[in-house]
Design an enzyme around this catalytic site. Structure first.
Site, PDB file in Angstrom:
ATOM      1  N   CYS A 163      -0.196  17.513  10.580  1.00 59.44           N
ATOM      2  CA  CYS A 163      -1.463  17.000  11.115  1.00 59.44           C
ATOM      3  C   CYS A 163      -1.236  15.677  11.835  1.00 59.44           C
ATOM      4  CB  CYS A 163      -2.462  16.825   9.984  1.00 59.44           C
ATOM      5  SG  CYS A 163      -4.029  16.204  10.580  1.00 59.44           S
ATOM      6  N   HIS A 219       3.896  25.633  12.853  1.00 55.57           N
ATOM      7  CA  HIS A 219       2.960  25.585  13.983  1.00 55.57           C
ATOM      8  C   HIS A 219       3.829  25.351  15.213  1.00 55.57           C
ATOM      9  CE1 HIS A 219      -0.811  23.445  15.877  1.00 55.57           C
ATOM     10  NE2 HIS A 219      -0.343  24.406  16.621  1.00 55.57           N
ATOM     11  N   GLY A 279      -0.223  29.139  15.466  1.00 55.63           N
ATOM     12  CA  GLY A 279      -0.548  28.466  16.718  1.00 55.63           C
ATOM     13  C   GLY A 279      -0.921  29.434  17.822  1.00 55.63           C
TER      14      GLY A 279
HETATM   15  C1  LIG Z   1     -11.015  21.984  12.512  1.00 59.74           C
HETATM   16  C2  LIG Z   1      -9.539  22.034  12.215  1.00 59.74           C
HETATM   17  C3  LIG Z   1      -9.045  21.391  11.088  1.00 59.74           C
HETATM   18  C4  LIG Z   1      -7.680  21.447  10.791  1.00 59.74           C
HETATM   19  N1  LIG Z   1      -7.233  20.884   9.618  1.00 59.74           N
HETATM   20  C5  LIG Z   1      -5.941  21.084   9.242  1.00 59.74           C
HETATM   21  C6  LIG Z   1      -5.492  20.710   7.952  1.00 59.74           C
HETATM   22  O1  LIG Z   1      -6.258  20.230   7.108  1.00 59.74           O
HETATM   23  N2  LIG Z   1      -4.177  20.908   7.651  1.00 59.74           N
HETATM   24  C7  LIG Z   1      -3.304  21.484   8.537  1.00 59.74           C
HETATM   25  O2  LIG Z   1      -2.131  21.665   8.200  1.00 59.74           O
HETATM   26  N3  LIG Z   1      -3.711  21.858   9.748  1.00 59.74           N
HETATM   27  C8  LIG Z   1      -5.006  21.705  10.110  1.00 59.74           C
HETATM   28  N4  LIG Z   1      -5.441  22.182  11.311  1.00 59.74           N
HETATM   29  C9  LIG Z   1      -4.489  22.909  12.180  1.00 59.74           C
HETATM   30  C10 LIG Z   1      -4.504  24.414  11.861  1.00 59.74           C
HETATM   31  O3  LIG Z   1      -4.101  24.665  10.548  1.00 59.74           O
HETATM   32  C11 LIG Z   1      -3.575  25.159  12.823  1.00 59.74           C
HETATM   33  O4  LIG Z   1      -2.258  24.706  12.626  1.00 59.74           O
HETATM   34  C12 LIG Z   1      -3.953  24.955  14.290  1.00 59.74           C
HETATM   35  O5  LIG Z   1      -5.357  25.087  14.486  1.00 59.74           O
HETATM   36  C13 LIG Z   1      -3.205  25.948  15.193  1.00 59.74           C
HETATM   37  O6  LIG Z   1      -3.528  27.268  14.834  1.00 59.74           O
HETATM   38  P1  LIG Z   1      -4.611  28.135  15.681  1.00 59.74           P
HETATM   39  O7  LIG Z   1      -4.197  28.038  17.122  1.00 59.74           O
HETATM   40  O8  LIG Z   1      -4.508  29.523  15.129  1.00 59.74           O
HETATM   41  O9  LIG Z   1      -5.945  27.507  15.457  1.00 59.74           O
HETATM   42  C14 LIG Z   1      -6.798  22.133  11.642  1.00 59.74           C
HETATM   43  C15 LIG Z   1      -7.299  22.791  12.766  1.00 59.74           C
HETATM   44  C16 LIG Z   1      -8.658  22.761  13.050  1.00 59.74           C
HETATM   45  C17 LIG Z   1      -9.184  23.511  14.248  1.00 59.74           C
END
Ligand SMILES: Cc1cc2nc3c(=O)[nH]c(=O)nc-3n(C[C@H](O)[C@H](O)[C@H](O)COP(=O)(O)O)c2cc1C
Length: 345
Positions: free
Chosen positions: A108, A179, A220
């Site tokens: 993060c 990711h 991702g």
């Molecule tokens: C609203 C929001 C909150 C997130 N909070 C976290 C979190 O608490 N911990 C984490 O490891 N990643 C967090 N992420 C990242 C997601 O876990 C993920 O790695 C990222 O959205 C990429 O995946 P996606 O393209 O499928 O959304 C967050 C993403 C979003 C959209």
């Protein structure tokens, strides 16, 4: 060295039986109500909590931060922190709640997270991550996993990623979720950091080839189950974040496509009834419908009636004294007849 690998392999066999389909940890999104909702749509998807900071568990309202509904299993608790002793203490406190896995956030990029020196900036200090994992492993009776980026800032992922992986695996990590994009620690918001810089799936595939005994999941930008399936030709697991949250109907085919469940049409009326019963319980305990309904607004994205559905859930559920009947009214606005086709894309 081989000990870590062997431990990882054993844990993989018990819990990380590939393929794994997971819904990503998302702060403010994947709370207990969201996970309960997702679980009604897929029996098998692994559901991750929001990141919970170790300090908050140690000093804060534990019950509120850690309790969850027994129906959510398998559910993984994601921790944030960089102090091995605190993380171990957080694991010790959290474990009796019954989580199936503990995950450490090394991905993060938010400023708030960086100022606590954890999250993605830990990519720069693999030894610290390894110390954290080792401390968590000492206490944990469930698998300990890491969710990381492929690198940060000027790091070269080709060297930084395998170096981090080797260290955390030696420390006993049971699985890695990667990711597939770098994090930029300065100048981008966390939201921008989920779109920029570009994704590099190939490097994650190469890591699987390089660490064949280790469970490696990819995350991702995955939008559809077809894309998820394509990734599974190269890695052991796929984690969807935004697509699963914003279009939760996508989860309806997960059990069939990835876990061998018989093909069946989604039971949307059953889902409606279960969510109404759940909402009734929540309201009876003093809660508000909105806390649950807010996670459901994206369910039918793309179907006829989805707009009205969304409207009803976002406006009527927010009214004082809103009851479960708002859920019934919202579902009644949707034409489900094309639902199976819409979600299989
Ligand atoms: C609203 C929001 C909150 C997130 N909070 C976290 C979190 O608490 N911990 C984490 O490891 N990643 C967090 N992420 C990242 C997601 O876990 C993920 O790695 C990222 O959205 C990429 O995946 P996606 O393209 O499928 O959304 C967050 C993403 C979003 C959209």
């Amino acid at each position: 060295m081989t000990t870590a690998k062997t431990a990882a392999t054993e844990a993989n066999q018990r819990y990380f039986k590939a393929p794994v389909f997971a819904v990503a940890p998302m702060i403010d999104w994947t709370d207990t109500h969201c996970r309960y909702f997702h679980r009604q749509i897929s029996r098998n998807a692994v559901l991750y909590t929001e990141m919970v900071v170790a300090d908050a568990i140690i000093h804060g309202p534990r019950q509120r931060l850690l309790s969850f509904n027994g129906e959510e299993h398998p559910v993984a608790l994601q921790l944030g922190g960089s102090d091995p002793a605190k993380l171990a203490e957080a694991v010790r406190i959290a474990q009796p709640y019954g989580y199936d896995e503990i995950n450490l956030n090394v991905g993060c990029p938010s400023d708030r997270v960086q100022s606590g020196t954890f999250g993605a900036c830990l990519m720069l200090t693999p030894d610290t991550v390894a110390d954290c994992v080792a401390a968590m492993k000492k206490v944990a009776t469930v698998p300990v996993t890491v969710k990381c980026r492929i690198g940060v800032d000027e790091q070269d992922p080709e060297t930084a990623l395998p170096a981090l992986m080797a260290r955390v695996l030696d420390a006993g990590a049971d699985a890695l979720w990667i990711h597939a994009r770098k994090a930029w620690l300065k100048g981008l918001s966390p939201k921008e950091n989920r779109e920029i810089p570009p994704l590099d799936y190939e490097i994650v595939y190469r890591m699987k080839a390089r660490f064949p005994d280790v469970f490696i999941g990819i995350n991702g930008g995955v939008q559809t189950l077809n894309e998820a399936e394509a990734h599974l030709a190269h890695v052991d697991g796929v984690m969807l974040g935004r697509a699963a949250y914003q279009n939760a109907a996508i989860l309806a085919e997960v059990d069939h496509r990835f876990y061998g469940a018989p093909a069946s049409d989604p039971d949307w009326n059953g889902l409606r009834d279960r969510m109404m019963a759940y909402a009734a319980g929540h309201i009876a305990a003093g809660g508000r419908l909105q806390r649950i309904a807010r996670h459901m607004v994206g369910l039918f994205t793309g179907l006829p009636g989805a707009r009205r559905y969304r409207q009803i859930l976002s406006t009527d559920a927010a009214k004082p004294n809103a009851g479960p009947d708002v859920i019934a009214a919202a579902f009644a606005a949707v034409d489900f007849s094309g639902a199976a086709q819409a979600v299989s894309a």
